[in-house]
Design a protein around this motif. Structure first.
Motif, PDB file in Angstrom:
ATOM      1  N   GLN A 141      -2.587 -24.060  15.355  1.00 19.02           N
ATOM      2  CA  GLN A 141      -2.814 -25.249  16.187  1.00 19.02           C
ATOM      3  C   GLN A 141      -1.879 -26.381  15.761  1.00 19.02           C
ATOM      4  O   GLN A 141      -1.890 -26.778  14.585  1.00 19.02           O
ATOM      5  CB  GLN A 141      -4.270 -25.716  16.077  1.00 19.02           C
ATOM      6  N   GLU A 182      -1.644 -25.719  11.995  1.00 15.43           N
ATOM      7  CA  GLU A 182      -2.683 -25.219  11.097  1.00 15.43           C
ATOM      8  C   GLU A 182      -2.999 -23.774  11.449  1.00 15.43           C
ATOM      9  O   GLU A 182      -3.272 -23.456  12.608  1.00 15.43           O
ATOM     10  CB  GLU A 182      -3.959 -26.066  11.216  1.00 15.43           C
ATOM     11  N   LEU A 219      -7.957 -18.609  11.245  1.00 16.68           N
ATOM     12  CA  LEU A 219      -8.208 -17.174  11.164  1.00 16.68           C
ATOM     13  C   LEU A 219      -9.053 -16.691  12.339  1.00 16.68           C
ATOM     14  O   LEU A 219     -10.000 -17.366  12.742  1.00 16.68           O
ATOM     15  CB  LEU A 219      -8.929 -16.900   9.830  1.00 16.68           C
ATOM     16  N   ARG A 220      -8.718 -15.523  12.845  1.00 20.49           N
ATOM     17  CA  ARG A 220      -9.488 -14.901  13.926  1.00 20.49           C
ATOM     18  C   ARG A 220      -9.818 -13.468  13.540  1.00 20.49           C
ATOM     19  O   ARG A 220      -9.032 -12.800  12.866  1.00 20.49           O
ATOM     20  CB  ARG A 220      -8.658 -14.875  15.219  1.00 20.49           C
ATOM     21  N   PRO A 262     -14.785 -17.836  13.084  1.00 15.60           N
ATOM     22  CA  PRO A 262     -14.682 -18.047  11.636  1.00 15.60           C
ATOM     23  C   PRO A 262     -15.853 -18.879  11.088  1.00 15.60           C
ATOM     24  O   PRO A 262     -16.229 -18.724   9.932  1.00 15.60           O
ATOM     25  CB  PRO A 262     -13.353 -18.786  11.461  1.00 15.60           C
ATOM     26  N   ILE A 281     -16.692 -16.651   7.941  1.00 13.82           N
ATOM     27  CA  ILE A 281     -16.187 -17.180   6.659  1.00 13.82           C
ATOM     28  C   ILE A 281     -17.333 -17.373   5.653  1.00 13.82           C
ATOM     29  O   ILE A 281     -17.207 -16.954   4.507  1.00 13.82           O
ATOM     30  CB  ILE A 281     -15.377 -18.476   6.883  1.00 13.82           C
ATOM     31  N   ASN A 334      -6.021 -23.112   5.352  1.00 10.62           N
ATOM     32  CA  ASN A 334      -7.318 -23.548   4.818  1.00 10.62           C
ATOM     33  C   ASN A 334      -7.638 -22.794   3.536  1.00 10.62           C
ATOM     34  O   ASN A 334      -7.471 -21.577   3.465  1.00 10.62           O
ATOM     35  CB  ASN A 334      -8.416 -23.281   5.841  1.00 10.62           C
ATOM     36  N   ASP A 367      -9.930 -31.668   3.879  1.00  5.09           N
ATOM     37  CA  ASP A 367     -10.411 -31.277   5.195  1.00  5.09           C
ATOM     38  C   ASP A 367     -11.838 -31.769   5.393  1.00  5.09           C
ATOM     39  O   ASP A 367     -12.556 -31.977   4.419  1.00  5.09           O
ATOM     40  CB  ASP A 367     -10.403 -29.734   5.247  1.00  5.09           C
ATOM     41  N   ASP A 368     -12.247 -31.922   6.643  1.00  2.69           N
ATOM     42  CA  ASP A 368     -13.632 -32.287   6.971  1.00  2.69           C
ATOM     43  C   ASP A 368     -14.073 -33.514   6.198  1.00  2.69           C
ATOM     44  O   ASP A 368     -15.236 -33.606   5.776  1.00  2.69           O
ATOM     45  CB  ASP A 368     -14.600 -31.136   6.635  1.00  2.69           C
ATOM     46  N   GLN A 391     -14.027 -33.707  12.750  1.00  5.65           N
ATOM     47  CA  GLN A 391     -14.172 -33.889  14.194  1.00  5.65           C
ATOM     48  C   GLN A 391     -15.533 -34.448  14.597  1.00  5.65           C
ATOM     49  O   GLN A 391     -15.664 -35.034  15.668  1.00  5.65           O
ATOM     50  CB  GLN A 391     -13.864 -32.596  14.950  1.00  5.65           C
ATOM     51  N   GLU A 429      -9.002 -34.835  13.481  1.00  7.14           N
ATOM     52  CA  GLU A 429      -9.107 -33.513  14.107  1.00  7.14           C
ATOM     53  C   GLU A 429     -10.088 -33.558  15.271  1.00  7.14           C
ATOM     54  O   GLU A 429     -10.910 -34.472  15.370  1.00  7.14           O
ATOM     55  CB  GLU A 429      -9.493 -32.434  13.082  1.00  7.14           C
ATOM     56  N   GLY A 430      -9.965 -32.595  16.173  1.00  3.89           N
ATOM     57  CA  GLY A 430     -10.882 -32.527  17.316  1.00  3.89           C
ATOM     58  C   GLY A 430     -10.636 -33.611  18.355  1.00  3.89           C
ATOM     59  O   GLY A 430     -11.572 -34.051  19.017  1.00  3.89           O
ATOM     60  N   GLU A 455      -9.875 -34.759  21.782  1.00  5.05           N
ATOM     61  CA  GLU A 455      -9.968 -34.083  23.085  1.00  5.05           C
ATOM     62  C   GLU A 455      -9.604 -34.988  24.257  1.00  5.05           C
ATOM     63  O   GLU A 455      -9.327 -34.507  25.344  1.00  5.05           O
ATOM     64  CB  GLU A 455     -11.389 -33.540  23.293  1.00  5.05           C
ATOM     65  N   GLY A 478      -5.917 -31.487  18.194  1.00  2.38           N
ATOM     66  CA  GLY A 478      -7.069 -31.289  19.075  1.00  2.38           C
ATOM     67  C   GLY A 478      -6.653 -30.729  20.415  1.00  2.38           C
ATOM     68  O   GLY A 478      -5.460 -30.622  20.729  1.00  2.38           O
ATOM     69  N   TYR A 479      -7.675 -30.374  21.203  1.00  4.99           N
ATOM     70  CA  TYR A 479      -7.435 -29.722  22.483  1.00  4.99           C
ATOM     71  C   TYR A 479      -6.606 -30.599  23.421  1.00  4.99           C
ATOM     72  O   TYR A 479      -5.928 -30.089  24.311  1.00  4.99           O
ATOM     73  CB  TYR A 479      -8.772 -29.355  23.156  1.00  4.99           C
TER      74      TYR A 479
HETATM   75  P1  C2E Z   1     -11.529 -26.573  10.397  1.00  7.54           P
HETATM   76  O1  C2E Z   1     -10.596 -26.280   9.276  1.00  7.54           O
HETATM   77  O2  C2E Z   1     -12.148 -27.932  10.425  1.00  7.54           O
HETATM   78  O3  C2E Z   1     -10.722 -26.283  11.720  1.00  7.54           O
HETATM   79  C1  C2E Z   1     -10.853 -27.001  12.910  1.00  7.54           C
HETATM   80  C2  C2E Z   1     -11.713 -26.263  13.902  1.00  7.54           C
HETATM   81  O4  C2E Z   1     -11.850 -27.068  15.073  1.00  7.54           O
HETATM   82  C3  C2E Z   1     -11.092 -24.967  14.386  1.00  7.54           C
HETATM   83  O5  C2E Z   1     -12.183 -24.106  14.689  1.00  7.54           O
HETATM   84  C4  C2E Z   1     -10.393 -25.403  15.670  1.00  7.54           C
HETATM   85  O6  C2E Z   1     -10.179 -24.334  16.567  1.00  7.54           O
HETATM   86  C5  C2E Z   1     -11.388 -26.384  16.207  1.00  7.54           C
HETATM   87  N1  C2E Z   1     -10.770 -27.393  17.065  1.00  7.54           N
HETATM   88  C6  C2E Z   1      -9.494 -27.812  17.085  1.00  7.54           C
HETATM   89  N2  C2E Z   1      -9.307 -28.779  17.999  1.00  7.54           N
HETATM   90  C7  C2E Z   1     -10.505 -28.995  18.582  1.00  7.54           C
HETATM   91  C8  C2E Z   1     -10.966 -29.877  19.623  1.00  7.54           C
HETATM   92  O7  C2E Z   1     -10.234 -30.674  20.191  1.00  7.54           O
HETATM   93  N3  C2E Z   1     -12.286 -29.807  19.927  1.00  7.54           N
HETATM   94  C9  C2E Z   1     -13.142 -28.942  19.318  1.00  7.54           C
HETATM   95  N4  C2E Z   1     -14.418 -28.927  19.703  1.00  7.54           N
HETATM   96  N5  C2E Z   1     -12.746 -28.088  18.346  1.00  7.54           N
HETATM   97  C10 C2E Z   1     -11.434 -28.122  17.987  1.00  7.54           C
HETATM   98  P2  C2E Z   1     -12.158 -22.589  14.235  1.00  7.54           P
HETATM   99  O8  C2E Z   1     -10.783 -22.033  14.393  1.00  7.54           O
HETATM  100  O9  C2E Z   1     -13.306 -21.939  14.928  1.00  7.54           O
HETATM  101  O10 C2E Z   1     -12.442 -22.659  12.686  1.00  7.54           O
HETATM  102  C11 C2E Z   1     -13.668 -23.105  12.196  1.00  7.54           C
HETATM  103  C12 C2E Z   1     -13.610 -23.302  10.710  1.00  7.54           C
HETATM  104  O11 C2E Z   1     -13.448 -22.056  10.032  1.00  7.54           O
HETATM  105  C13 C2E Z   1     -12.433 -24.144  10.250  1.00  7.54           C
HETATM  106  O12 C2E Z   1     -12.730 -25.518  10.432  1.00  7.54           O
HETATM  107  C14 C2E Z   1     -12.334 -23.740   8.794  1.00  7.54           C
HETATM  108  O13 C2E Z   1     -13.291 -24.427   8.029  1.00  7.54           O
HETATM  109  C15 C2E Z   1     -12.725 -22.282   8.841  1.00  7.54           C
HETATM  110  N6  C2E Z   1     -11.503 -21.457   8.802  1.00  7.54           N
HETATM  111  C16 C2E Z   1     -10.688 -21.060   9.813  1.00  7.54           C
HETATM  112  N7  C2E Z   1      -9.679 -20.311   9.346  1.00  7.54           N
HETATM  113  C17 C2E Z   1      -9.851 -20.236   7.987  1.00  7.54           C
HETATM  114  C18 C2E Z   1      -9.134 -19.611   6.918  1.00  7.54           C
HETATM  115  O14 C2E Z   1      -8.078 -18.977   7.095  1.00  7.54           O
HETATM  116  N8  C2E Z   1      -9.643 -19.751   5.647  1.00  7.54           N
HETATM  117  C19 C2E Z   1     -10.764 -20.476   5.412  1.00  7.54           C
HETATM  118  N9  C2E Z   1     -11.204 -20.572   4.138  1.00  7.54           N
HETATM  119  N10 C2E Z   1     -11.456 -21.094   6.384  1.00  7.54           N
HETATM  120  C20 C2E Z   1     -11.005 -20.979   7.653  1.00  7.54           C
END
Ligand code: C2E
Ligand code: CA
Ligand code: CA
Ligand code: CA
Length: 402
Positions: free
Chosen positions: A171, A185, A188-189, A200, A204, A244, A306-307, A330, A363-364, A366, A384-385
């Motif tokens: 992203q 960024e 992972l899928r 994830p 995760i 991440n 993060d977060d 977000q 982040e996030g 929209e 963000g989206y």
């Molecule tokens: P994160 O690191 O806070 O990643 C941001 C999440 O918000 C991602 O969800 C992304 O797809 C989503 N997002 C981005 N822009 C927007 C937006 O405009 N609106 C909304 N509603 N959501 C948005 P995703 O990909 O489902 O990942 C969720 C969480 O899973 C991530 O939160 C991160 O904590 C974890 N994650 C993902 N990939 C990895 C990885 O490779 N390793 C680790 N340890 N954690 C991961």
């Protein structure tokens, strides 16, 4: 009977939801008709040696023998639940739908006699109902649906790495003033051949629980670095690739060496890498976390928290962390500038971060309103989206070419 067979027995307590409501609106005769039909349907889902009895108005109990493992009990529940998928056609011609709550106790672990088993199945049924109707629960906590789902995920996750079922999406992150892409960024899928696409946010935590996050994390890092090297060779201006990092990864003493090795093996310059860590890295051994982050930062890797704001934010530690960026979570970006609390938090995080000489990423994002507000309040970057969803590599290339 089960005792004699030396097999396990499941007692399933089935209680129709909102049945009184049907009787009140359609009359008792309709209710009776439906119960007879329901009994027939339930009976047809069971084997001959199983027992079904109606024990109260709209309550049934099924005794199912030969339960050897969790999967067997789960299968029985799935079959009984199918009964409710078809509507009931009653004499008035109306199509009515029923749902039921079910509770399960297993002989002998949940009780040695019929009374206890029935009482425990009933207790489980009440718990299922309290979690929302049309639900089921096992008496023993460790057998609840959730843990069965987790067990399925766990065993599938072990295979996911080898079966190439994991992949990365990327992203873009943009500079809010120039609106240029300054990084991507890696997210992972997991597409499991049987379970389908799993988020994830779901897997995760499971990977963390079973200690698989370390290996998965290394795979993510290596895959992202290889992608970065490919883009560099093709002259694609992707900025930095952010990966991440879970708290557990940083807790391993080998993490810094592993990162160095992967950079060396893939050939990605450290200045093209960013690592995103959460505040939770500070929860155990903050001193080692600070030391390791410093080692990583000295290599030229950019470090972000993060977060930010959702976890363990001791400002005392934040001050000591050798980091470069804060990512506003977000949940605080949602509904700004209309939500006054979030608006105040976002402004405060930007001010705090800038006072600590850190860059701020939101982040996030929209909506245009969010982006404008953040730009006016001097937030540096956004993701963000509104700008882009996570993309496959080829789509990142198209995005960068725009
Ligand atoms: P994160 O690191 O806070 O990643 C941001 C999440 O918000 C991602 O969800 C992304 O797809 C989503 N997002 C981005 N822009 C927007 C937006 O405009 N609106 C909304 N509603 N959501 C948005 P995703 O990909 O489902 O990942 C969720 C969480 O899973 C991530 O939160 C991160 O904590 C974890 N994650 C993902 N990939 C990895 C990885 O490779 N390793 C680790 N340890 N954690 C991961
Ligand atoms: Ca009922
Ligand atoms: Ca992240
Ligand atoms: Ca987040």
């Amino acid at each position: 009977h089960a005792k004699r067979l030396n097999a396990q027995l499941a007692t399933v307590f089935i209680d129709v939801d909102l049945f009184k409501h049907i009787n009140d609106s359609f009359g008792h005769s309709i209710g009776d008709e439906m119960l007879v039909e329901l009994a027939k349907r339930l009976r047809s889902q069971l084997r001959e040696q199983d027992v079904l009895s109606r024990i109260g108005g709209d309550e049934f109990v099924a005794l199912v023998s030969g339960i050897q493992q969790l999967e067997d009990a789960n299968l029985v529940i799935e079959q009984l639940r199918q009964v409710f998928e078809q509507p009931f056609v009653v004499s008035t011609g109306d199509h009515l739908r029923l749902t039921a709550s079910m509770g399960v106790s297993i002989y002998p672990s949940d009780g040695a006699n019929a009374d206890t088993l029935l009482r425990n199945a009933d207790a489980a049924m009440y718990r299922a109902k309290s979690e929302g109707r049309n639900n089921y629960a096992f008496y023993t906590e460790s057998l609840t649906k959730e843990s069965i789902e987790h067990l399925k995920l766990q065993s599938a996750l072990y295979g996911a790495l080898e079966q190439n079922a994991l992949y990365l999406m990327y992203q873009p992150k943009l500079d809010l003033v120039s609106r240029k892409t300054i990084g991507v960024e890696a997210l992972l899928r997991w597409n499991d051949p049987v379970l389908g696409q799993i988020s994830p946010g779901v897997f995760i935590p499971v990977a963390e629980k079973i200690g698989l996050i370390y290996d998965i994390g290394l795979w993510v890092l290596e895959t992202a670095c290889l992608q970065g090297v490919r883009w560099l060779a093709e002259g694609k201006p992707f900025g930095r690739i952010a990966v991440n990092v879970a708290g557990q990864q940083l807790q391993r003493s080998s993490f810094v060496e592993d990162v160095k090795r992967i950079l060396a093996e893939t050939g990605l310059p450290a200045t093209c890498l960013e690592l995103e860590v959460t505040e939770s890295v500070m929860m155990h051994n903050p001193d080692t976390a600070i030391r390791d982050l410093k080692l990583l930062g000295d290599l030229g890797i950019e470090l972000s928290v993060d977060d930010f704001g959702t976890g363990y934010s001791s400002l005392n530690y934040l001050k000591k962390l050798p980091i470069h960026k804060l990512k506003i979570d977000q949940s605080f970006v949602r509904d700004i500038p209309f939500d006054t609390n979030n608006t105040a938090i976002a402004k405060a995080v930007i001010a705090l971060g800038h006072a600590l000489k850190l860059e701020i990423v939101a982040e996030g994002v929209e909506t245009q309103e969010q982006a404008e507000f953040l730009t006016q309040n001097l937030c540096d970057q956004a993701q963000g989206y509104l700008f882009s969803r996570p993309l496959l590599p080829a789509d990142v290339e198209a995005f960068l070419a725009k």
